[in-house]
Design a protein around this motif. Structure first.
Motif: not given
Lengths: 399, 643
Positions: B234-244, B417-434
């Motif tokens: 899913w994302s190797p860079n995210l922490s394994t402890d997170r609020t989603q 009102g989210f954190n500006e560097n919140i991770d979304t699939p769009f910010s991670m670039g994993t949406v496009v191209g399947g």
């Protein structure tokens, strides 16, 4: 991998008194029943009674079990007959297909741990494995093309030398799959030639004080592959029987080798149409082959001679024979000394005597036989060498 | 060489693979998707035989034919009364429980004629005529040798209960998976919305069993999402402890869930779901339809009224609306996929007039803004009900076709009102191209992963106990969680609020029992190599700081208008940590200190690498050990009994 860095404590720092407080009481939630972490949580709570130590133990066991399972399936399940996977060095991958005569085909197919022992099935499997990995069609899609800065070159496969190794694989398979070609190749196998150079000589044996069996065991094992007659008797151990030792030397003095040296032939110049030219080259090649064969026979002969001269067992056998003879002599004069040992019953004495005599007889006969055999073998070998020589000359004349 | 010659050359039969024969099904009300394991060992969403990865939940009957999926959906234009859609939400419900909708564009739900209080659909079909009797000696021989022509099929009616329709549909999904895998599917994991009652779950399980597949687990949608998002890919860079935050917007519903992921273990902190279609994909469709209908009217001067509450005024209008509804589907997908303008073309929309219109992203986003805003409002409400500040959410995960719209992501990130560097699939670039973050495939892949996991549990007695946890109404999912964050403070002279460096170890909402380790460098006091730490329980908060944005120099004429707006202060949020309870403290002398060398600021300082391990038992007893990494290192322990 420490990413957090703390600073040193202040000089005046004193440890605060523990307040005896406890952590805030935990609340209850419902886990989502999903993912491998949930399963291990369940194992931890249900099976291991919340003990991390027990759980660690279980995880370690499970890992070992899986490893074993994988090992067993890779052995029997996929049935690659022990071909396995050999690492491919850079050097190997950059072989030039034009230099095919010099390649190590077993290494190319990843069979260098088997070499001449590889069965045709194993060669087939190894070849298939390599083709699957190195087929040029596959490379285009799987290898990442180097990112080029020029937009003109994007999408082009810049690595044009892609099928070089594949050509090497094909050549190796072609040679090893053909029984005659493989025989020729095995005769001059690079590794074998290298190993042969390390054969102990009388001088090195003495100077380095090698163990006879350690030094010569591998030598004979190596040479055994060339025998037309299989299985080949091996050197054996220190306490090998006399029959074994004699059989061994008998065999090796009459060694019938299939080794041949066509592989090292000089290429007939393809360009020239001159029949005489070709014939000349062929003739030269033939003579060269015969020379090499003769050299090889002589080489083996030397090895066997050396082994025979250094073999501790021969000494032992001779010793035994001598002892037997002496015993016999002693037995002959036994009646005289028989009175000196009156405690032994007559019957026993007689029996012993009979036994000794028998033994001696056998030993004598065998010693005779061995001598005759050795002489015979030497003669035969000489004759064989002469015959091949003559045959070659005769053939040469015929051609 | 094979001993027996093979008929078609020497191609050897394909060996049976070790791909698990399981399928994950995301069974939505409007669309479904299926995922299986591929050769590469990854769960992948697969296409059905029409090449569709998002398979419309529709079954249509036309004459002797039966259509399933997107083909059936196209029948809504001409053959709407024989086309069944939206049947999932009716599963397991009684007829009396279903609100009678006034106008439907598909086959109406009726009372089953035989079973009391059972919803059903009535469709008109053509039954094949009975085949002629076989020729025997007794009956009249045919006059000619020509075969008897087949009689015309007889028109008939077919009553289908909701569960029968579901069975037909699921069977087609499983068939697609079997065709892909090349072997019989052993089991499936199917998603359900968290609002499903037990009766509905029973009905779905039964329908799946009738379709010929064993249901390993009915997985709630947030759980299926968590199953995908806790994997490594899913994302190797995210922490394994997170609020989603899981935002699930389908065609007809909105589900929001706030999950706490703690090293792969997930639980719901708060959730919100509404079947209210005013905030979902259908509402967006309606807006688009109205937009295009107006454009059509403008262009052709042909009046076209759509989306009126009491049904379309005429049959022609109703048909035009149905046609547009199918066409805007494509427009939406184009808008999601490419930044350019998207077209919508319908042949013979009304009165034989064709329509071609286009809309770009900006225009579309402006049109849809009210819907985006209501989604953002729902999120804000959810967060406030859970007592979690938006700033503390680490990641947003999108699920469902509607969330593919990049405009939605932008809007939520800007206004939520989210954190500006919140991770979304769009910010991670994993949406496009399947990619792995494709919202339409997340759930199905999660189900496939889960199915493979359950399949892999061995059949022995010990695992049977574990398998129980995947059944419904089990107590095994109940856990205790920490309510405050635990960590260490290394005091120093920095003079900040905490009086030292804060090292969080066990975050709040961590399921117990828990064990966590952290490795860090400790600086030692020069001579004595002494170090000390305090064990604290803390609460985390948010500090809001009002900052004046830096003034932007504008050219004179523009500046005059906007200067007043510039005066406003912007709120900047910071995460804060407040000390709550001191649980213990310890000090020791490090044995493996290293003196920094080289020409730098740090030269001459002594440091040592330490590893802190926290074990919190199920009852809440805490055991902390801090050890120097390496042989013969010093080791300190603190134990806190259970509350």
């Amino acid at each position: 991998m420490a990413t957090i860095q703390t600073n040193s404590i202040p000089k005046s720092y004193s440890l605060p008194q523990s307040s005896g407080a406890k952590i805030a009481s935990p609340s209850t939630r419902r886990l989502l029943p999903t993912g491998p972490a949930f399963v291990s949580h369940l194992r931890l709570t249900v099976h291991h009674g919340h003990s991390f130590d027990k759980h660690d133990e279980f995880v370690e066991k499970e890992r070992q079990r899986l490893e074993e399972l994988q090992a067993s399936t890779s052995k029997s399940g996929e049935d690659d007959l022990g071909v396995g996977d050999e690492p491919e060095t850079e050097e190997l991958l950059s072989l030039d297909p034009k230099e095919w005569k010099k390649h190590d085909y077993y290494a190319v197919l990843g069979l260098s741990h088997l070499r001449y022992k590889a069965t045709p099935e194993q060669i087939k499997i190894a070849h298939r494995k390599k083709v699957l990995k190195h087929h040029p069609d596959k490379k285009v899609t799987t290898t990442v093309t180097p990112q080029s800065t020029s937009s003109l070159l994007t999408g082009l496969n810049l690595n044009t030398n892609d099928d070089a190794f594949f050509k090497c694989i094909s050549k190796a398979h072609e040679v090893l799959n053909h029984p005659e070609k493989r025989r020729q190749y095995d005769s001059v196998d690079h590794q074998l030639v290298e190993e042969q150079e390390e054969t102990p000589t009388a001088a090195s044996f003495k100077s380095q004080k090698m163990d006879f069996f350690k030094a010569f065991g591998p030598v004979f094992e190596r040479e055994a592959r060339f025998s037309r007659k299989q299985p080949v008797p091996m050197l054996g151990a220190v306490d090998a029987s006399k029959e074994h030792v004699e059989g061994f030397y008998d065999f090796w003095y009459n060694f019938d080798s299939w080794r041949s040296f066509e592989w090292l032939d000089k290429e007939v110049n393809e360009g020239s149409d001159n029949r005489d030219d070709k014939r000349y080259t062929e003739k030269k090649n033939k003579a060269e082959r015969a020379r090499r064969k003769k050299e090889d026979t002589a080489r083996l002969r030397q090895i066997v001679d050396l082994a025979l001269s250094l073999d501790p067992r021969i000494k032992r056998i001779k010793q035994e024979e001598k002892q037997a003879r002496e015993a016999k002599k002693a037995a002959r004069s036994a009646p005289a000394s028989g009175a000196a040992t009156p405690k032994k019953s007559k019957e026993q004495e007689e029996e012993e005597k009979r036994k000794k005599e028998e033994e001696e007889k056998v030993a004598k006969a065998e010693a005779k036989k061995a001598k005759a055999a050795a002489a015979n073998a030497a003669k035969k070998a000489r004759r064989a060498a002469r015959a091949t020589e003559e045959g070659v000359v005769g053939n040469g004349n015929a051609a | 060489m094979a001993s027996t010659p093979l008929q078609n050359g020497s191609v050897e039969p394909i060996e049976p693979s070790n791909i698990p024969a399981v399928v994950g099904i995301n069974f939505g009300n409007s669309f479904a998707s299926i995922a299986v394991f591929t050769k590469e060992g990854l769960a992948e969403c697969i296409a059905n035989e029409d090449g569709e990865r998002q398979i419309a939940c529709a079954v249509s009957f036309f004459g002797e034919e039966m259509y399933i999926g997107n083909q059936a959906k196209n029948q809504l234009v001409k053959n709407s009364k024989n086309t069944i859609v939206g049947f999932r939400n009716l599963l397991g419900k009684k007829f009396s429980e279903i609100p009678q909708s006034q106008s439907t564009s598909s086959a109406p739900v009726i009372q089953h004629p035989d079973i009391p209080d059972e919803p059903a659909y009535k469709v008109e079909i053509l039954q094949p005529a009975p085949s002629p009797l076989p020729k025997t000696a007794s009956n009249t021989p045919a006059a000619s040798s020509a075969p008897t022509p087949r009689s015309e099929p007889i028109p008939g009616e077919r009553i289908l209960s909701v569960s029968e329709v579901t069975t037909i549909f699921l069977k087609s999904l499983i068939q697609s998976a079997q065709d892909f895998l090349g072997k019989t599917v052993q089991g499936a994991v199917i998603t359900i919305p968290s609002t499903f009652t037990d009766a509905q779950k029973d009905a779905l399980e039964k329908a799946a069993l009738d379709a010929g597949v064993k249901v390993y687990q009915l997985l709630e949608e947030p759980a299926a999402a968590a199953s995908t998002t806790t994997t490594d890919i899913w994302s190797p860079n995210l922490s394994t402890d997170r609020t989603q935050l899981v935002v699930d917007i389908g065609a007809s519903s909105l589900h929001l869930s706030l999950l706490s992921l703690r090293q792969g273990l997930a639980h719901i902190l708060a959730s919100h779901s509404s079947e209210n279609s005013s905030v979902a994909g259908n509402a967006i469709d309606s807006k688009l339809i109205t937009f295009f209908a107006n454009e059509f009217t403008k262009k052709t001067k042909t009046p076209l009224t759509v989306g009126s509450p009491n049904g379309a005024p005429s049959v022609a209008d109703a048909r035009a609306e149905a046609k547009l509804r199918l066409a805007v589907e494509h427009t939406k997908r184009t808008l999601s996929a490419s930044p350019g303008a998207a077209t919508c073309s319908v042949e013979s929309l009304k009165d034989g007039m064709d329509f071609t219109g286009s809309i770009n992203r900006m225009r579309f986003d402006m049109l849809i803004r009210p819907i985006y805003q209501s989604i953002a409002d729902a999120i804000t409400e959810l967060l406030s009900s859970a007592g979690v500040d938006a700033h503390q959410v680490d990641e947003i995960v999108y699920v469902g076709g509607t969330t593919c719209l990049p405009g939605l992501d932008e809007h939520l990130c800007l206004t939520g009102g989210f954190n500006e560097n919140i991770d979304t699939p769009f910010s991670m670039g994993t949406v496009v191209g399947g990619g792995v973050g494709d919202p339409t495939t997340v759930l199905a892949r999660g189900c496939a992963l889960q199915a493979a996991l359950i399949e892999s549990l061995s059949a022995d007695e010990a695992s049977a106990e574990l398998r129980k946890a995947f059944e419904r109404n089990t107590d095994l999912t109940e856990v205790t969680v920490t309510s405050k964050t635990l960590g260490l403070i290394f005091p120093d002279e920095s003079g900040n609020e905490l009086g030292g460096t804060w090292v969080p170890v066990v975050l709040k909402e961590t399921a117990l029992p828990a064990r966590r380790s952290v490795t860090f460098d400790v600086e030692l006091s020069d001579e004595s190599k002494r170090f000390a730490f305090e064990l604290w329980e803390v609460s985390e908060g948010i500090r809001i700081e009002k900052v004046k944005p830096p003034k932007v120099e504008l050219s004179d004429d523009e500046g005059a208008d906007e200067e007043e707006e510039e005066e406003e202060e912007v709120e900047v949020k910071h995460k804060t940590v407040t000390k709550e309870t001191l649980l213990g403290a310890a000090e020791g002398k490090a044995l493996l200190g290293i003196k920094a060398k080289g020409p730098s600021k740090e030269t001459g300082k002594w440091t040592s690498t330490m590893e802190a391990t926290f074990v919190v038992t199920a009852t809440g007893a805490l055991n902390v050990s801090v050890k120097e990494v390496g042989k013969d290192g010093v080791s300190l322990n603190i134990s806190v009994p259970a509350p």
